[in-house]
Structure formats: structure tokens, C-alpha cells
Design a protein around this motif. Structure first.
Motif, PDB file in Angstrom:
ATOM      1  N   GLU A  81       9.775  -0.926  -0.824  1.00 44.90           N
ATOM      2  CA  GLU A  81       8.355  -0.922  -0.458  1.00 44.90           C
ATOM      3  C   GLU A  81       7.604  -2.131  -0.995  1.00 44.90           C
ATOM      4  N   TYR A  82       8.016  -2.633  -2.138  1.00 43.43           N
ATOM      5  CA  TYR A  82       7.255  -3.686  -2.817  1.00 43.43           C
ATOM      6  C   TYR A  82       8.072  -4.955  -3.061  1.00 43.43           C
ATOM      7  N   GLY A  83       9.202  -5.079  -2.403  1.00 44.03           N
ATOM      8  CA  GLY A  83      10.038  -6.243  -2.608  1.00 44.03           C
ATOM      9  C   GLY A  83       9.456  -7.507  -1.992  1.00 44.03           C
ATOM     10  N   ASP A  84       9.967  -8.635  -2.406  1.00 43.45           N
ATOM     11  CA  ASP A  84       9.544  -9.917  -1.840  1.00 43.45           C
ATOM     12  C   ASP A  84       9.852  -9.933  -0.345  1.00 43.45           C
ATOM     13  N   GLY A  85       8.900 -10.392   0.437  1.00 36.13           N
ATOM     14  CA  GLY A  85       9.076 -10.430   1.875  1.00 36.13           C
ATOM     15  C   GLY A  85       8.710  -9.138   2.573  1.00 36.13           C
ATOM     16  N   ILE A  86       8.430  -8.069   1.796  1.00 37.18           N
ATOM     17  CA  ILE A  86       8.072  -6.774   2.378  1.00 37.18           C
ATOM     18  C   ILE A  86       6.558  -6.595   2.419  1.00 37.18           C
ATOM     19  N   VAL A  87       5.877  -7.029   1.387  1.00 40.37           N
ATOM     20  CA  VAL A  87       4.436  -6.853   1.275  1.00 40.37           C
ATOM     21  C   VAL A  87       3.825  -8.116   0.677  1.00 40.37           C
ATOM     22  N   LYS A  88       2.598  -8.376   1.016  1.00 42.10           N
ATOM     23  CA  LYS A  88       1.879  -9.498   0.416  1.00 42.10           C
ATOM     24  C   LYS A  88       1.478  -9.103  -1.001  1.00 42.10           C
ATOM     25  N   LYS A  89       2.048  -9.794  -1.978  1.00 41.78           N
ATOM     26  CA  LYS A  89       1.776  -9.499  -3.375  1.00 41.78           C
ATOM     27  C   LYS A  89       0.703 -10.448  -3.911  1.00 41.78           C
ATOM     28  N   ILE A  90      -0.199  -9.897  -4.681  1.00 43.14           N
ATOM     29  CA  ILE A  90      -1.259 -10.693  -5.299  1.00 43.14           C
ATOM     30  C   ILE A  90      -1.037 -10.637  -6.806  1.00 43.14           C
ATOM     31  N   TRP A  91      -0.494 -11.730  -7.353  1.00 43.74           N
ATOM     32  CA  TRP A  91      -0.174 -11.813  -8.780  1.00 43.74           C
ATOM     33  C   TRP A  91      -1.266 -12.592  -9.516  1.00 43.74           C
ATOM     34  N   ALA A  92      -1.475 -12.230 -10.774  1.00 44.20           N
ATOM     35  CA  ALA A  92      -2.409 -12.983 -11.608  1.00 44.20           C
ATOM     36  C   ALA A  92      -2.037 -12.786 -13.073  1.00 44.20           C
ATOM     37  N   ASP A  93      -2.272 -13.798 -13.870  1.00 42.72           N
ATOM     38  CA  ASP A  93      -1.960 -13.710 -15.291  1.00 42.72           C
ATOM     39  C   ASP A  93      -3.043 -12.985 -16.082  1.00 42.72           C
ATOM     40  N   SER A  94      -4.234 -12.897 -15.514  1.00 47.03           N
ATOM     41  CA  SER A  94      -5.329 -12.192 -16.180  1.00 47.03           C
ATOM     42  C   SER A  94      -6.077 -11.362 -15.147  1.00 47.03           C
TER      43      SER A  94
END
Length: 516
Positions: free
Chosen positions: A352-365
Motif C-alpha cells: 500500500e505504501y511502497g515506492d511507486g505505489i503512492v505519492k509520499k511526502i517526506w520531511a525532516d521536520s
């Protein structure tokens, strides 16, 4: 219309899990010539069953009862000795349906489903050769070296819904059941109150098919924007269709024209947290169920105004996911954000949450996260940060008062936001851990509608469709999502495929009685 009717012993409308079970049961019970018709093209075989995770909820006595029918755990293996699956009793199954349905489900229908669930699963394993597996990836967590199953659900099928439909199609072919695609059913023929055939469109011609038994397994009306708006409210026109685009209420119109009675929760449906970037009006035959986003119990969900709107830890995921989609649809803009920190992101399911499956929004803070979320539709970043701050303080207060409690995603661990010094108006009742260690992850989710709950009244013992007066309509049966009165408001995950199979078998078997 063709003047010479083609004759069949039984005709099933719909090629999904329920219809396939009905067709095979009819064939085995004595119907020599069984036909399945579906308005979809061959590439869309399987209805909504194709888009499921392939989970079947059933009564069972524990891991020893299930090992003989699964393919991924040898009974005498080391793995088998490290699996914890509590027995799931008749009372458990019945109680889950009634509890989640607010006491409204038809008790006779529920009893028929629960009582026949284990025998039907065995039939699927033996007759259909359904490739059952223990669902480690969806229903278990590895805790202290043991696979701990949770939520009353353990069985799935290899390759999910795709595997379900592949097994059905193979079994139907081997049994000699005919399947016609691109063939919509447009009318039921009724003579003196008895169903005598079906009118279909085939090769641009109107064809009358004669039969003593018709089984409707054509799904609900979830793929029709018009009917969703009519029965459920205008906001439902904007829900994303999770599965087949061909479930547009045909079964309802066919049956009511023949005098069938409508029952059940026409305002209710199975809706789930769905990828906000998924297609609007149809499922994806490749990604299928991977658009589901059910990791919210491990984190939080906040709307575009930066507010929480559900208790993410209210219960196990498979007892809440079918209703939380509706709550997302009710939020401003009809979307929300799921958020986690680095302590739990490794527990999110890869499919469900793998790379290429969903747009992930990452942030360090968190400050960086809200800036990025503004580009995805977050309207009030200060409120978003304040919600997280208040939540984190509530979690810390609880932990300070309950230092002996440990986080455990395989049980309802009671780690909450409610303590003697700090409680939230909207709690998180289980699995509450702080969101304060970067990197942070967010995904945008919307409402995905799976199937509708309102449908046709049936006899629980025979699956015969009932008339407005409550009497069976001779020659007409029903199974699958088209059955009304079984689910209200919410439902326990995995019950849909089991219900389709249980009532499909009843429909097929009783259809064959008409040949005697």
C-alpha cells in the motif's frame, strides 16, 4: 428480438466471486447447461472480487483448523509453531456483524452466513481449488518472534482478488459452464408471477434466453454517480470508484421490475481510505487493492483545516476501514492526510505504501512537512502543527502515568491520549505514540467506495428473491453485493467475499431444485 429462445437450466448474471460460486453450485447440483452473462468485456471479468485483497472471514477453531487448507505454511513446519491465531467462534462472527451494524442487520441472514462460513471456505478449497494463504502481510504482526494475527481474520488468497477470480474462472471452465461477456441483461421475463427467462443484448441483437432459474449477482450501484446521489446524497457523487465501473445498479432495476422488494441500508456502503491520486470512476486492474491506505491506526489523519476527525485507534483496521472512507468524504474538499513519524513507518505495508505505489511526502521536520502539504491542499498549517502538538502532549501525559504499557499493533494495547492530566475531546484509543521523530511521512487520501449495502430481500435459507409481499419469486435468486439487509453502516473486513460464496452456493443449489 430473436424469435427462438435459447434454453439453459440456469442463468447467472454477473461473473464475480458470488456469481461464480452460484454457477458452479448449480452445475454440481444437476443443472446440465449453466450460463454466466456479464455486460463487461472479458478483460474486466470478476466484478469487484477482482479488486479485493482476497480475504475470507470465517468461523474456525484456531491455527490447526486453518493450516490444512492454506498453501503457504506446511502444517509441521517451524513457521507453523510460531503462529498465534485465536479461535473465531460463531458468537464472535455474529457479534462483529451486529456490533458494527448497530444491531440492524437481519439476524436470519447473519445466522445463515456465519453458520455456513466454514463449510463454504472448505468447499472453495476443495471444489474451486482456491489458493488460500494465511494473511501475514495484512492481518499479522511479527511480535517477539511470533506471528500474531488480529481482528478475527486470517485467511486470504494468493495474489488477492486476482487469484480469487483466476481460480473461479478455471473451475467454471473445467465444469463446462458457459460464460458470455459483453452481454448485458436488460429484462427478466415473467409469466404468471414466475421468472421464465432473461432478455440480453448480444452481438448488437436482443436475445431471449429461456431458463427456469435466474441468479442475480450483478453487484450494487456504487459505480453509478446518479444512483449514489439518489440514495446516498450528492456528496457521494465525488467518491472514487474502488472497483469495477460496471456495477451500476442493473440487478436492482431487473428485480424490481419483476416485483422484488428492496431492503437494507441504501444510504450505507463499504468505503475506505483510498489514494487521493487514484482514478475517479474506475479501479485499476494492475494496482487494484494497492490504492487502499489502511495504515492510519499507526498514525493520525488530519483534514485540510489541520483537524483530526476520527479516532484512528478506535478498533482494529478491519473493523473501521469500511466506514472511515465516508468520514474522509465529509471533510472539506473530501480529502485528508495520513501522518507518521520514523518510529512506525517501517510497519506500513509495502503493497500500500511502497515506492511507486503512492505519492509520499517526506520531511525532516514538521515545519517542513506542513509547507510541503500546502502544495497538496493543506489550508491551515498552523492548526495542523497545533493539533500534532496537543496530541503529542496528551500521549506523553498518558505514558507518564502508564509506564508499564507497551505499544503492540497486534492487540488493542490501550495506549491512548486519555490520562488523568490531559485528555483529548477526540481520543486516540489504541496505538497512540508521539509523532515527533523525523523523518516524517504523509500521504493524501480520499474516499474510495467499494460496494453499497442496500439491495434485494432474499430468503436466508434458499437465496430466493422475495416479492413486495414477502413471498419468494419463483425462479429468481440473488447473491453477492446485491443482497440487502446483511450489512448496515459498517462491516467486518473479509465478510463480503464469504457472504457472496455462502449465498451463491445456496442460490445455485436451490436453482437446480427447479429442474427436478
Amino acid at each position: 428480438m430473436s424469435s427462438i429462445p435459447l434454453a439453459f437450466d440456469c442463468i447467472v448474471v454477473g461473473s464475480g466471486n458470488a456469481g461464480s460460486c452460484a454457477a458452479l453450485a448449480a452445475k454440481d447440483a444437476g443443472c446440465a447447461r449453466v450460463l454466466v452473462v456479464d455486460k463487461c468485456p472479458p478483460d474486466w471479468v470478476g466484478g469487484n472480487g477482482y479488486f479485493t485483497a482476497g480475504a475470507y472471514r470465517t468461523v474456525h477453531e484456531g491455527v490447526h483448523d486453518l493450516l490444512p487448507i492454506v498453501h503457504n505454511v506446511p502444517p509441521d513446519s517451524d513457521l507453523a509453531s510460531k503462529i498465534d491465531i485465536d479461535p473465531y467462534t460463531h458468537d464472535h462472527f455474529t457479534g462483529d456483524i451486529m456490533r458494527l451494524g448497530g444491531g440492524q442487520p437481519n439476524r436470519e441472514l447473519v445466522k445463515a452466513l456465519v453458520d455456513d462460513s466454514r463449510a463454504t471456505v472448505q468447499w472453495l478449497a476443495d471444489r474451486v481449488k482456491m489458493p488460500f494463504t494465511l494473511s501475514f502481510n495484512r492481518q499479522a504482526y511479527l511480535v517477539d518472534g511470533r506471528q500474531k494475527f488480529w481482528g478475527g481474520l486470517a485467511l486470504s488468497v494468493q495474489d488477492g482478488g486476482k487469484g480469487v477470480i483466476a481460480a473461479h474462472q478455471k473451475a467454471l471452465k473445467e465444469a463446462g459452464v458457459e460464460v458470455w461477456f459483453d452481454t448485458p441483461a436488460v429484462e427478466l421475463k415473467v409469466e404468471k408471477g414466475i421468472v421464465t427467462g432473461v432478455v440480453v443484448k448480444r452481438n448488437q441483437e436482443t436475445v431471449y434466453l429461456q431458463t427456469p432459474a435466474v441468479i442475480l449477482a450483478a453487484g450494487g450501484y456504487e459505480a453509478s454517480r446518479q444512483l449514489r446521489g439518489k440514495y446516498m446524497g450528492s456528496q457521494w457523487e465525488y467518491a472514487k470508484v474502488r472497483g469495477t465501473p460496471y456495477n451500476t445498479g442493473d440487478g436492482l432495476s431487473l428485480a424490481t421490475a419483476a416485483g422484488a422488494r428492496l431492503v437494507g441500508d441504501f444510504q450505507g456502503c463499504h468505503s475506505t481510505c483510498w489514494d487521493a491520486n487514484a482514478p475517479a470512476d474506475t479501479g485499476d486492474r494492475c494496482l487494484s487493492n494497492q490504492f487502499t491506505k489502511s495504515g492510519y491506526p499507526l498514525g493520525l489523519m488530519l483534514n485540510s483545516l489541520g483537524e483530526r476527525f476520527v479516532d484512528e485507534g478506535e478498533d482494529f483496521r478491519n473493523y473501521t476501514y469500511a466506514k472511515f472512507g465516508k468520514r474522509i468524504l465529509e471533510q472539506p474538499g473530501g480529502y485528508a492526510f495520513q501522518v507518521w513519524d520514523s518510529k512506525v513507518t517501517s510497519w506500513l505495508r509495502e503493497e500500500e505504501y511502497g515506492d511507486g505505489i503512492v505519492k509520499k511526502i517526506w520531511a525532516d521536520s514538521l515545519d517542513e512537512l506542513v509547507v510541503k502539504l500546502e502544495g497538496e491542499g493543506l489550508e491551515r498549517k498552523e492548526a495542523f502543527l497545533e493539533t500534532l502538538n496537543v496530541y503529542n502532549n496528551a500521549v506523553r501525559s498518558f505514558q507518564a502515568e502508564n509506564s508499564d504499557k507497551m505499544w503492540d499493533p497486534a492487540i488493542k494495547d490501550s495506549l491512548s491520549t486519555q490520562s488523568g492530566h490531559h485528555s483529548l475531546p477526540l481520543p486516540k484509543s489504541n496505538w497512540a505514540v508521539t509523532i515527533d521523530q523525523g523523518p516524517f511521512l504523509a500521504v493524501k487520501v480520499a474516499c474510495g467506495i467499494t460496494f453499497t449495502f442496500g439491495g434485494l430481500a432474499i430468503d436466508p435459507s434458499t437465496a430466493a428473491v422475495l416479492s413486495e409481499s414477502g413471498e419468494p419469486i419463483p425462479g429468481l435468486f440473488c447473491t453477492g453485493e446485491l443482497v440487502g439487509g446483511l450489512f448496515y453502516t459498517n462491516y467486518p473486513g473479509g465478510s463480503g467475499l464469504t457472504a457472496g460464496a455462502v449465498f451463491g452456493r445456496k442460490a445455485g443449489t436451490n436453482a437446480a431444485v427447479l429442474m427436478q
